[in-house]
Each structure stands twice: as structure tokens, then as C-alpha cells.
Design an enzyme around this catalytic site. Structure first.
Site, PDB file in Angstrom:
ATOM      1  N   GLN A 227       0.824  -1.213   0.000  1.00 20.17           N
ATOM      2  CA  GLN A 227       0.000   0.000   0.000  1.00 20.17           C
ATOM      3  C   GLN A 227       0.855   1.259   0.000  1.00 20.17           C
ATOM      4  OE1 GLN A 227      -3.103  -2.033   3.068  1.00 20.17           O
ATOM      5  NE2 GLN A 227      -3.420   0.143   2.817  1.00 20.17           N
ATOM      6  N   ARG A 374      -9.637  -0.092   7.539  1.00 17.86           N
ATOM      7  CA  ARG A 374     -10.777   0.713   7.182  1.00 17.86           C
ATOM      8  C   ARG A 374     -11.025   1.821   8.195  1.00 17.86           C
ATOM      9  NH1 ARG A 374     -13.889  -0.788   2.508  1.00 17.86           N
ATOM     10  NH2 ARG A 374     -14.852   1.185   2.918  1.00 17.86           N
ATOM     11  N   CYS A 375      -9.959   2.457   8.663  1.00 20.23           N
ATOM     12  CA  CYS A 375     -10.130   3.629   9.515  1.00 20.23           C
ATOM     13  C   CYS A 375      -8.838   4.415   9.489  1.00 20.23           C
ATOM     14  CB  CYS A 375     -10.463   3.264  10.959  1.00 20.23           C
ATOM     15  SG  CYS A 375      -9.063   2.709  11.922  1.00 20.23           S
ATOM     16  N   GLU A 744     -13.069   5.323   4.799  1.00 21.39           N
ATOM     17  CA  GLU A 744     -13.164   4.507   6.006  1.00 21.39           C
ATOM     18  C   GLU A 744     -14.327   4.846   6.921  1.00 21.39           C
ATOM     19  OE1 GLU A 744     -10.601   3.046   5.058  1.00 21.39           O
ATOM     20  OE2 GLU A 744      -8.940   4.417   4.627  1.00 21.39           O
TER      21      GLU A 744
HETATM   22  O1  CDP Z   1      -7.106   6.581   0.667  1.00 20.39           O
HETATM   23  P1  CDP Z   1      -8.327   5.904   0.110  1.00 20.39           P
HETATM   24  O2  CDP Z   1      -8.368   5.896  -1.394  1.00 20.39           O
HETATM   25  O3  CDP Z   1      -8.596   4.570   0.712  1.00 20.39           O
HETATM   26  O4  CDP Z   1      -9.570   6.751   0.663  1.00 20.39           O
HETATM   27  P2  CDP Z   1     -10.302   8.052   0.139  1.00 20.39           P
HETATM   28  O5  CDP Z   1      -9.468   8.770  -0.828  1.00 20.39           O
HETATM   29  O6  CDP Z   1     -10.798   8.773   1.321  1.00 20.39           O
HETATM   30  O7  CDP Z   1     -11.621   7.495  -0.576  1.00 20.39           O
HETATM   31  C1  CDP Z   1     -11.693   6.294  -1.300  1.00 20.39           C
HETATM   32  C2  CDP Z   1     -12.122   6.539  -2.713  1.00 20.39           C
HETATM   33  O8  CDP Z   1     -13.452   7.135  -2.762  1.00 20.39           O
HETATM   34  C3  CDP Z   1     -11.225   7.532  -3.411  1.00 20.39           C
HETATM   35  O9  CDP Z   1     -10.093   6.892  -3.906  1.00 20.39           O
HETATM   36  C4  CDP Z   1     -12.139   8.077  -4.462  1.00 20.39           C
HETATM   37  O10 CDP Z   1     -12.156   7.138  -5.515  1.00 20.39           O
HETATM   38  C5  CDP Z   1     -13.509   8.097  -3.776  1.00 20.39           C
HETATM   39  N1  CDP Z   1     -13.845   9.430  -3.204  1.00 20.39           N
HETATM   40  C6  CDP Z   1     -14.580  10.343  -3.951  1.00 20.39           C
HETATM   41  O11 CDP Z   1     -14.949  10.018  -5.083  1.00 20.39           O
HETATM   42  N2  CDP Z   1     -14.895  11.573  -3.414  1.00 20.39           N
HETATM   43  C7  CDP Z   1     -14.517  11.927  -2.167  1.00 20.39           C
HETATM   44  N3  CDP Z   1     -14.829  13.133  -1.664  1.00 20.39           N
HETATM   45  C8  CDP Z   1     -13.791  11.031  -1.389  1.00 20.39           C
HETATM   46  C9  CDP Z   1     -13.459   9.780  -1.942  1.00 20.39           C
END
Ligand code: CDP
Length: 789
Positions: A227, A374-375, A744
Site C-alpha cells: 500500500q 478501514r479507519c 473509512e
Molecule cells: O485513501 P483511500 O483511497 O482509501 O480513501 P479516500 O481517498 O478517502 O476514498 C476512497 C475513494 O473514494 C477515493 O479513492 C475516491 O475514488 C472516492 N472518493 C470520492 O470520489 N470523493 C470523495 N470526496 C472522497 C473519496
């Protein structure tokens, strides 16, 4: 401002923010063309299997590898002693601790790595690994942190010079004196003692590596389930002493990560060392049981919380004392100044001036972990505690839990809000989110039904959680992993034909980055998202970043993407002025083109500008249209929401069924609403599993009782309830596109809502707490105990 509607600014053809663009990565997954570590084969590839300790705590008297070495097809058997010759028997962890790569002196948890067999065939390697014989002297296994901290407990980490007890860390936050004063003024103090059990992220793809060290060039190419490929490359350079430019980590498609693919595992290091010494590629891919018994677990926090309240339902202060079971090595990858991660967000969505949080971590004879499953770092545990306490405080005052929350919420006009433990919340509107969830579930009707049901001998419960998460670490000044500042990066190259390639330091594990990050470029530059290729997970070909975990991709790498797109737009403006023979000041931007103010016909498209950047640049501007941005966030972002669960509990058996589950989330501006929904559905499913069926537990000898998918349950569509989703949209004011992370939140918020619902159903019997996972037996036992039966 909160709205429940968010309209895209771009056309569906451009596909900027707010479009539910179909996931581009799915084409290859659906067609079975995903490319995972185990799909990759190289000429002359050898296979590695690991011999693991059956005991949780024992001194190693001797290791006999002769039987394993004699097996046909075995090339080498690696032990800690052999690694020690290369100074590789121990490695640093991402939390600044040390961890044995292969155990030499003692084994410290069941499943710990002792020897590795390298063979021409995977099954030969596995069979031979069983033939390694280890003679042990039993030591007392320590299977809980309470025992670990007793004075007469045996020392687990006797390898560390200054370690005189099993205390792993001590950390505090907030102001003790101010908090004590607040408690002195309280009408009532509500307390809760609870355990957030150990669970496991259990990604469908287990961890693995294919290490290919070329003895002629010294180039190490490591295909790895990572990751955080850049951070891992730096750790490899430090551990193995390899020059960093000669290490290339390629993290191909990942079948889920959930924090489990953040730590550096001994298997990665041994396979790399074996490839270096033997001169052939070496592949190691864990079995399911190896993943469950030896890789990064999550949670395992024992928490005591006290809430000081007034008779009219105001919170005055919070006191928390927390004890973490860290396992044998501290390997969580928490930011180095924050030993319990961001647990001090435990003050939650509420406005009160005083909080004091003390935390201790203890070494035990269990696998290391505590990963951000997931957090964001340890926020799930924090959110669980405050939401359980708030619900109990409302019961204590005989107040409606929603009214109690309302009474204490940070108000929409109080942002940016400074919490008593030092966070600066960016924006929020907690009341609106809660009211929306209440409307969706029909809160008043269910409360009325609940009273009626009780008269009829039925048990109905309604539970709520109004969580605030903190995501998107850092800023680098306060947040680092082993000294590496928590920034992230984006490199954008717009080619002459107007198509683009975006390279990121983060690494998707299924979140849809290839789809959504292209949408940010589309929004900012007007290049259709379909014309933007997103590349991640190759350290030779992407800019340095800290990786994807703790919901940091959108807040940090998403911001980097928006800013580099804007930088290129500024350059594009100068090229447009040159092409239009106008002055820069006279140009205006409309998605995908610059035009002369007052003369919309005089325009030039971003595609024409890109072509000119390479064929006809202005004389005073360097050619090309590309750049890189490293984004160090000024603050984190704070997604929030309210979840409401309605349950029916069977008074005869304790079995509970979810009747309704309403989830209102706010992640600010959404990039892709469909992907956001998928993230929330996934998180809600995991939250349901944690509250109802998942726990990794150990017997008194330290034997792991959750080492396979018949003992450790992964929810299927069959038992997972239907989730009803709602949303509010409160943009983050400091974020370039107003987005907060969302990856998360659902797992953070939902477990407390389930437990609150079940406790609500049986609370009139005197039940104040039920530990997760809430099996029917546990609920029934709690009811029996409360009614004295
Ligand atoms: O770091 P990770 O990609 O796990 O988490 P994140 O960026 O908070 O959210 C997961 C995915 O949800 C992102 O990679 C985006 O594809 C989508 N997302 C979105 O479309 N709009 C947001 N405001 C937040 C997340």
C-alpha cells in the site's frame, strides 16, 4: 454550507467532479485480466515457504534444517543465523520498533517466522518447511495486556537493551487539570469500560512478493503487495543496505489492503535476501492462515471512558484511559509523534472544553499489527467509545439520545473548531446530518413502536452514532512515518495530442483511483477523464509518496492532482495568449478552453494549447506541459455522518436482526458519487461484521483461534443487511477541491450504532454494555445477568 445536492460543473463527456463515471479498472478485473503478484512469473523463479512457530512464547534451543535441506528440489533453507551474517536478522518497523525477521533467540507469538525454505516448486517448499525441527524451552505466554503489565510478568522483549517491562508506549493528550476541574463541577459522571476486540482486515488477496535481484547489475525489482511502495523502498534501502536507486518496487493490482499491506513483513525481506544470495527470482505468497495468524491485525483496545455531564444534558468533559494490546512487536505504522495514532479524536462531534486521554500499549505474545483497518489511525476505537458513552449518558439522564447529541454538537458556525485534544476540525454540520438520518428512518415512529413492543414482550431497539473521523494525514510538521513526512504527490504530463498521464505516490487497492483521479484532472483542465491515464505503484515511474491507508488518497494526493493541474493551466494560459495574440490578463477560462474576454469566438482549446506547448511554444517559455506537485496538507479533513440502526432482539435466544440501517455520510465534495457509495457500502459491511461476528481470539496458551475462514467470519450478501444511504455535502474549506476522504468512515461509525441499537433493545432490563462481536449467546448472557436469571 450543507446541501443535499451537488451538481457537476462539467459535461458527462468531460467527466469532472460529481459524475458517476464507470470504473475504468473494472474492465480488466471483470475479464480476469487483473495482474496480481501471484500472476507474475519470471524465468528461473524459485518458491519460498516459511516455517512458523507453533508456540506463542518459547526460547529456541536449536534449529535443525537438515531434513528440509535433504528434500529433492530444495535449494536453500534460510535461518536467522544465516541472515545475521548479512545483518538482516532484525529489521526496523514503521513505528520505530525492531522486529525479528527470522527468530533466533525466542519465539514471541504463534506463527512467528523461524526459517524459510527456497525450492524449485511451491509445494516442495511447503512440505520441506514442515520438516524444519525446532527444540524449544517453554516460557509463559502472555495473552492480554493486563497480565503483560504485572510486575512478575516475564519480559517479552528481552532483545531490547533498555526494555525492563512489557510496556510498549505511554502517551497522553489534553489537559488533566482542566479536565479534573470540569469533572468536579459535574452533576453526574457516566462511565463505560469496554473492549474493542482484535479483528483482521483479511484482504481477499494475501500478502506476497516476487523478488528479483540481478546479481550482475545489483538491480532489485520487487513485485510486492504494498500500500506504500515508496516508503517500503526506503525501508528496504535502510534494512538491506541496497542503494535506493537500485530498488524498484512494483505494487501491481492489489486484491484489497485495508491497512494489512502497510507493514513490512519478514517474508518480503527473506525472499529479497534469498534472491540476492541465490541469484534467482524468489516468490513468496502467504496462505490464508498465514495471513490471519501473522500479519497486521486491527483494534484490540481496552478502553475506560468517563463523561462529566450536567443534569440538563450538557457535556463538561471527557476522561479516557486506554490500554492497547500491541502484540510482540510494535509495527502499526502510526505517525511517530502519536503512539496511539489519532485516537485523541475521541472527543467526537461534541463541543466541550476539557478532555484528558491517557494511553498505554503493552507487548503481548500475539502477532503485531494495530493497522488502520478501514479507519484512520485508531479512529474507529475512538469513535466507538465516545458514541457508546454519549448514548449511555442520555439513558442516565432519561433523555432522548438524539436530543442529547443535539444539545452538545459542535455547531455549524463554530468551524474551524479547535478540539480540546488539539485537532482543528475543518467543517461540519452534524445536526443536519443527524436530522436527515432520523427523517429517513422515521425516528419518532420507531421510538413509539419500541414502547408498544415492550408491552407486548417484543424487544425493539434503535441505536445511533454521529461520528467525526479525521483523515488525510499529515501535515508533515506533525505527522511522519519513521521520519518520512506525510505528504503526497502527483506528476501530470499533458502530451502533444492533448492526452495526459497522471502519476501518483498513492496506491489503490480497489478504491478506483484510476477512475477518480482522472476526474480531478478533467475538472481542472477540461481534458476528458477518458483521455487521462492514471499510473500508481511503481517506484521507478511515480513521484515519492507515503501511500494509501487511513483514507489519505483523496485529501492528500487528490489535492496534489488539483494543484498540479492548476499549475499547468496557468502555463497553458500563457501559451493561449501567444496563440490568440492577446494579453494574458484578457483571457478567461471555461472548461477546456481559454477565450478573450468579451469575444468568446476567439478561443483556443486545451488540446490545441498542448500541441503548441511542444510545436509552437512562446519564445520566453520552456517547451512542454508537465509538472509535479508535492502536497503537504495544512490540516486534515473531517468527514462525518450519522448512522441509525433498528434491531429486533429475540428475548428467548438473544438473536438480533437488523430491521433498518440508515447511513448519512458527508465527505464534502464527491469526486465520483458511485464510487463513494461503493466505499460506504463496503465499510458498512465490514462494520456490521465487526459488531456481529468477527473476532480474533486466543486461548490461554496463546493459540490463535481465528486462523481460517470457518473460525474468522467474513460476511456474505446472505447475512449482510440492506443499507439505506443518505448524504449531506459540507465542503472542506482548505481543500483545493473541497473534498474530504471517505474511504473509512462507514467502518468508523457503524459498529457503535449496532451496539447502541442492541443495548437500547435490552437496556430497560439493566443491560449497559454488550461486548462486540454481539453473538446471540453474548446478548442472551447479558440479559440473563441483568435480570438476575
Ligand atoms: O485513501 P483511500 O483511497 O482509501 O480513501 P479516500 O481517498 O478517502 O476514498 C476512497 C475513494 O473514494 C477515493 O479513492 C475516491 O475514488 C472516492 N472518493 C470520492 O470520489 N470523493 C470523495 N470526496 C472522497 C473519496
Amino acid at each position: 454550507m450543507t446541501t443535499t445536492e451537488h451538481k457537476p460543473h462539467t459535461s458527462p463527456e468531460i467527466g469532472g467532479l460529481g459524475h458517476s463515471r464507470t470504473r475504468v479498472e473494472d474492465a480488466r478485473f471483470i475479464e480476469g485480466r487483473g495482474n496480481y503478484v501471484d500472476d507474475i512469473t519470471l524465468p528461473g523463479m524459485l518458491h519460498m515457504a516459511i516455517h512458523r512457530s507453533p508456540l506463542a512464547h518459547a526460547r529456541i534451543i536449536s534449529i535443525d534444517t537438515s531434513a528440509a535441506e535433504a528434500v529433492d528440489g530444495v535449494v536453500a533453507v534460510v535461518t536467522g543465523e544465516l541472515l545475521d551474517g548479512y545483518n538482516l536478522a532484525w529489521m526496523p518497523t514503521l513505528s520505530g520498533d525492531t522486529q525479528a525477521v527470522l527468530a533466533m533467540d525466542k519465539v514471541r507469538f504463534q506463527g512467528q517466522e523461524i526459517a524459510a525454505v527456497i525450492a524449485t516448486d511451491r509445494y516442495v517448499a511447503q512440505d520441506a518447511a514442515r520438516l524444519v525441527e525446532v527444540e524449544y524451552e517453554d516460557l509463559e505466554p502472555i495473552v492480554n495486556p493486563q497480565r503483560a503489565l504485572e510486575e512478575d510478568a516475564p519480559l517479552i522483549r528481552d532483545d531490547k537493551e533498555d526494555q525492563t517491562s512489557n510496556l510498549c508506549f505511554e502517551w497522553e493528550s489534553g489537559d488533566k487539570a482542566v479536565t479534573d476541574a470540569a469533572f468536579a463541577k459535574a452533576d453526574k459522571v457516566v462511565s463505560l469500560e469496554t473492549h474493542y476486540p482484535r479483528s483482521h482486515p483479511a484482504p481477499l488477496e494475501t500478502c506476497g512478493i516476487l523478488a528479483d535481484v540481478d546479481s550482475a547489475t545489483g538491480q532489485a525489482t520487487l513485485y510486492m503487495t504494498s500500500q506504500a511502495p515508496h516508503a517500503h523502498r526506503t525501508v528496504f534501502a535502510l534494512v538491506a543496505g541496497l542503494p535506493e536507486q537500485n530498488i524498484r518496487i512494483i505494487s501491481p493490482d492489489l486484491g484489497g489492503g485495508f491497512g494489512n499491506k502497510v507493514p513490512v513483513y519478514p517474508g518480503y525481506v527473506v525472499a529479497t535476501a534469498a534472491s540476492l544470495v541465490i541469484g534467482q527470482p524468489v516468490k513468496w505468497v502467504e496462505t490464508r492462515s498465514e495471513n490471519l495468524i501473522s500479519t497486521g491485525f486491527a483494534r484490540d483496545y481496552y478502553m475506560k471512558g468517563e463523561l462529566a455531564i450536567t443534569n440538563d444534558g450538557k457535556i463538561l468533559g471527557l476522561r479516557v484511559d486506554m490500554l492497547a494490546d500491541e502484540g510482540a512487536f510494535f509495527a502499526d505504522a502510526q505517525p511517530s509523534k502519536l503512539r496511539a495514532g489519532l485516537f485523541h479524536i475521541v472527543t467526537g462531534s461534541y463541543d466541550y472544553p476539557a478532555a484528558h486521554v491517557t494511553t498505554r500499549g503493552a507487548y503481548t505474545n500475539k502477532a503485531p499489527g494495530g493497522v488502520a483497518y478501514r479507519c484512520s489511525f485508531r479512529v474507529t476505537e475512538a469513535s466507538y467509545l465516545i458514541e457508546r458513552l454519549v448514548q449511555n449518558a442520555a439513558y442516565e439522564l432519561e433523555m432522548d439520545p438524539a436530543e442529547f447529541r443535539s444539545n452538545n454538537f459542535i455547531q455549524a458556525d463554530q468551524f474551524p473548531y479547535h478540539s480540546p485534544t488539539g485537532f482543528v476540525y475543518d467543517s461540519g454540520d452534524y445536526e443536519t446530518a443527524m436530522r436527515l438520518a432520523m427523517d429517513m428512518v422515521g425516528y419518532a415512529d420507531i421510538q413509539a413502536e419500541k414502547d408498544q413492543a415492550r408491552k407486548e414482550g417484543r424487544l425493539v431497539g434503535i441505536g445511533m452514532a454521529s461520528f467525526t473521523e479525521v483523515v488525510g494525514a499529515g501535515h508533515g510538521e506533525d505527522y511522519d512515518i519513521i521520519g518520512l513526512k506525510m505528504f503526497d504527490s502527483a506528476e501530470l504530463r499533458v502530451h502533444p495530442t492533448g492526452k495526459a498521464i497522471l502519476k501518483l505516490g498513492v496506491k489503490s487497492q480497489g478504491q478506483g483511483h484510476e477512475t477518480t483521479f482522472a476526474q480531478i484532472v478533467a475538472e481542472e483542465l477540461g481534458i476528458p477523464a477518458g483521455d487521462v491515464k492514471v499510473v500508481e505503484g511503481d517506484t521507478d515511474n511515480t513521484p515519492y509518496g507515503l501511500g494509501t491507508y487511513a483514507s489519505r488518497s483523496t485529501p492528500v494526493a487528490g489535492a496534489a492532482t488539483a494543484i498540479i493541474s492548476r499549475t499547468l493551466r496557468e502555463k497553458a494560459k500563457k501559451i493561449a495568449a501567444h496563440l490568440l495574440e492577446a494579453s494574458v490578463e484578457d483571457l478567461e477560462w471555461e472548461t477546456g478552453k481559454f477565450f478573450v474576454a468579451g469575444d468568446p469566438e476567439s478561443s483556443v482549446s486545451i488540446q490545441d494549447i498542448a500541441f503548441a506547448a511542444y510545436t509552437n511554444p512562446p519564445p520566453d517559455i520552456e517547451p512542454g506541459l508537465e509538472g509535479v506537485h508535492y502536497y503537504d496538507p495544512p490540516e486534515m479533513t473531517y468527514p462525518f455522518g450519522t448512522y441509525i440502526v433498528v434491531v429486533d432482539v429475540d428475548p428467548e435466544s438473544g438473536e438480533w436482526k437488523v430491521r433498518r440501517m440508515v447511513a448519512v455520510d458527508d465527505c464534502g465534495v464527491k469526486i465520483n458519487p458511485m464510487i463513494v457509495e461503493g466505499q460506504i457500502q463496503g465499510g458498512l459491511t465490514e462494520g456490521f461484521a465487526i459488531s456481529s461476528m468477527q473476532q480474533i481470539t486466543f486461548d490461554e496458551t496463546g493459540n490463535n483461534l481465528g486462523s481460517n475462514f470457518t473460525d474468522y467470519l467474513v460476511p456474505t450478501a446472505w447475512e449482510t443487511p440492506r443499507f439505506e444511504l443518505g448524504e449531506t455535502v459540507t465542503p472542506s474549506p482548505h481543500h483545493p477541491i473541497g473534498a474530504k476522504g471517505v474511504g473509512e468512515s462507514a467502518t468508523v461509525g457503524s459498529p457503535a450504532a449496532y451496539v447502541n441499537a442492541v443495548v437500547d433493545a435490552v437496556q430497560h432490563l439493566g443491560v449497559e454494555n454488550i461486548e462486540m462481536p454481539m453473538t446471540a449467546g453474548r446478548v442472551w448472557d447479558a440479559m440473563q445477568e441483568a435480570s438476575g436469571g
